[in-house]
Design an enzyme around this catalytic site. Structure first.
Site, PDB file in Angstrom:
ATOM      1  N   THR A 160       0.808  -1.224   0.000  1.00  0.00           N
ATOM      2  CA  THR A 160       0.000   0.000   0.000  1.00  0.00           C
ATOM      3  C   THR A 160       0.842   1.274   0.000  1.00  0.00           C
ATOM      4  OG1 THR A 160      -0.104   0.028   2.415  1.00  0.00           O
ATOM      5  CG2 THR A 160      -1.872  -1.132   1.255  1.00  0.00           C
ATOM      6  N   LYS A 161       2.151   1.139   0.050  1.00  0.00           N
ATOM      7  CA  LYS A 161       2.995   2.325   0.193  1.00  0.00           C
ATOM      8  C   LYS A 161       3.204   3.039  -1.146  1.00  0.00           C
ATOM      9  CE  LYS A 161       3.535   1.990   4.625  1.00  0.00           C
ATOM     10  NZ  LYS A 161       2.655   0.874   4.972  1.00  0.00           N
ATOM     11  N   ASN A 162       3.830   4.223  -1.079  1.00  0.00           N
ATOM     12  CA  ASN A 162       3.937   5.080  -2.267  1.00  0.00           C
ATOM     13  C   ASN A 162       4.768   4.445  -3.382  1.00  0.00           C
ATOM     14  OD1 ASN A 162       2.443   6.750  -0.694  1.00  0.00           O
ATOM     15  ND2 ASN A 162       3.839   8.486  -0.766  1.00  0.00           N
TER      16      ASN A 162
END
Length: 395
Positions: A194-196
């Site tokens: 879910t991270k950038n």
């Protein structure tokens, strides 16, 4: 419990996954190449990703890749000499891994409340919590917003404390022109799905001390001597020596295959998330919910999370019913986070009472995160907006 009169205005045919990553053909091709090469463990692509990430952060640091931000935090604490008898102050509003890493290092976590506006750790409360046993401060750049690093660095210097940054949300973040993760002894990053940017699972540690970087590499691969991962390379078999009781925290070349290409698009994606963030601000300006504070002057927000606050007395709906209604609209949402004292394990072990962290407690009871990803189409964004408004207006 969902009220009987609630019905979605329109149900999406496809569920909108919260935090869905952008995976493009170039990552797929790189991963296939790794599989075909036969080198899928720690190898040259991890080395390349480390160097690229250090360059992205300004080139004056060394990067050490690991298999999660949790591992990064744990290794950073161990490499700092933090252990039994020590206290580490961190935020009462964070993911459990921040606190768990302190526990696994043998130290005692101490919670500080957060600023109600920024949701970041409150330096004034940090100072109140410092005791003769305090060894380190572990601030969390919540949602991508930088902490008040001038004050935290001053506290660390005044009391001779180690500063380790939890940058799980803060890949692109800066404070007064300086990148997050470069203020303390170590900066820890996440590449979770879910991270950038994502490597599926993965993390990175930044340090300005080459000797510390060498220690991290040894600790992260069973405690084996430096470059032990090369023992099966075409240079011929190399003996290794175990020089410490390490951990199995290394990143693989398969994960790095994604990371080296994700990193190339980090700035393009940051701009898209900023546009979505501003569209949400505009769309929800007249809604009965709390919106994220604007980024502070001379800082850069990573726009990792877009969190809204649902006060039932104002919004007419509880946070949990709001989340359920979003699900009925076929849109994923999350909670970032319940305050740490809300969880039974920590209450029972440390005796923490949620009332002693009033800001973190209130935010934890009201917060909801809605989709914010460069993978979102314009129609997805408008679907989210319509679902939020409908979930708030139907009584």
């Amino acid at each position: 419990m969902i009220s009987e009169e609630f019905r979605p205005i329109r149900t999406r045919e496809r569920f909108l996954v919260f935090g869905a990553p952008c995976i493009e053909q170039v990552e797929i091709d790189e991963l296939i190449q790794s599989l075909r090469s036969g080198w899928i463990g720690t190898g040259p692509k991890v080395f390349r990703f480390q160097n690229d990430f250090a360059s992205y952060k300004g080139g004056e640091v060394t990067a050490v890749a690991v298999n999660s931000c949790t591992a990064a935090l744990h290794l950073s604490l161990i490499a700092s000499g933090v252990g039994p008898g020590d206290e580490v102050i961190t935020s009462a509003l964070t993911f459990c891994s921040t606190v768990n890493a302190i526990i696994h290092a043998g130290a005692t976590p101490v919670l500080a409340d957060v600023d109600p506006n920024t949701m970041n750790i409150d330096p004034a409360d940090v100072e109140r919590k410092i005791t003769p046993r305090t060894r380190a401060i572990l601030p969390v750049h919540f949602a991508g917003r930088p902490c008040e690093m001038d004050q935290l660095c001053a506290l660390a210097g005044k009391h001779q404390l180690i500063l380790i940054e939890d940058c799980a949300h803060a890949i692109e973040t800066t404070w007064h022109g300086k990148p997050a993760g470069t203020f303390g002894r170590f900066g820890c990053f996440s590449f979770y799905v879910t991270k950038n940017i994502t490597t599926g699972e993965g993390g990175m540690i930044l340090t300005s001390d080459p000797a510390s970087a060498d220690r991290l590499r040894v600790l992260g691969l069973h405690g084996m001597s430096k470059d032990a991962w090369k023992r099966y390379s075409d240079e011929g078999y190399l003996h290794y020596q175990v020089v410490d009781a390490g951990f199995k925290y290394n990143m693989t070349d398969m994960a790095a295959s994604l990371g080296i290409h994700q990193l190339k698009r980090v700035e393009t994606w940051w701009k898209k998330r900023e546009q979505i963030w501003q569209r949400y601000n505009e769309a929800f300006a007249d809604q009965p919910i709390g919106l994220p504070a604007a980024p502070a002057e001379n800082t850069r927000h990573a726009y990792h999370l877009y969190t809204v606050l649902i006060d039932e007395e104002v919004a007419g709906v509880s946070r949990d019913e709001f989340l359920a209604r979003m699900m009925r609209h076929n849109i994923g949402a999350g909670v970032h986070y319940q305050s740490i004292p809300e969880h039974p394990f920590y209450r029972e072990r440390f005796g923490w009472e949620k009332e002693n962290y009033p800001h973190a407690h209130r935010i934890g009871c009201q917060t909801a995160s809605i989709p914010l990803s460069p993978a979102l189409l314009a129609t997805d964004v408008e679907d989210v907006i319509a679902a939020v408004k409908h979930s708030l207006t139907v009584r």
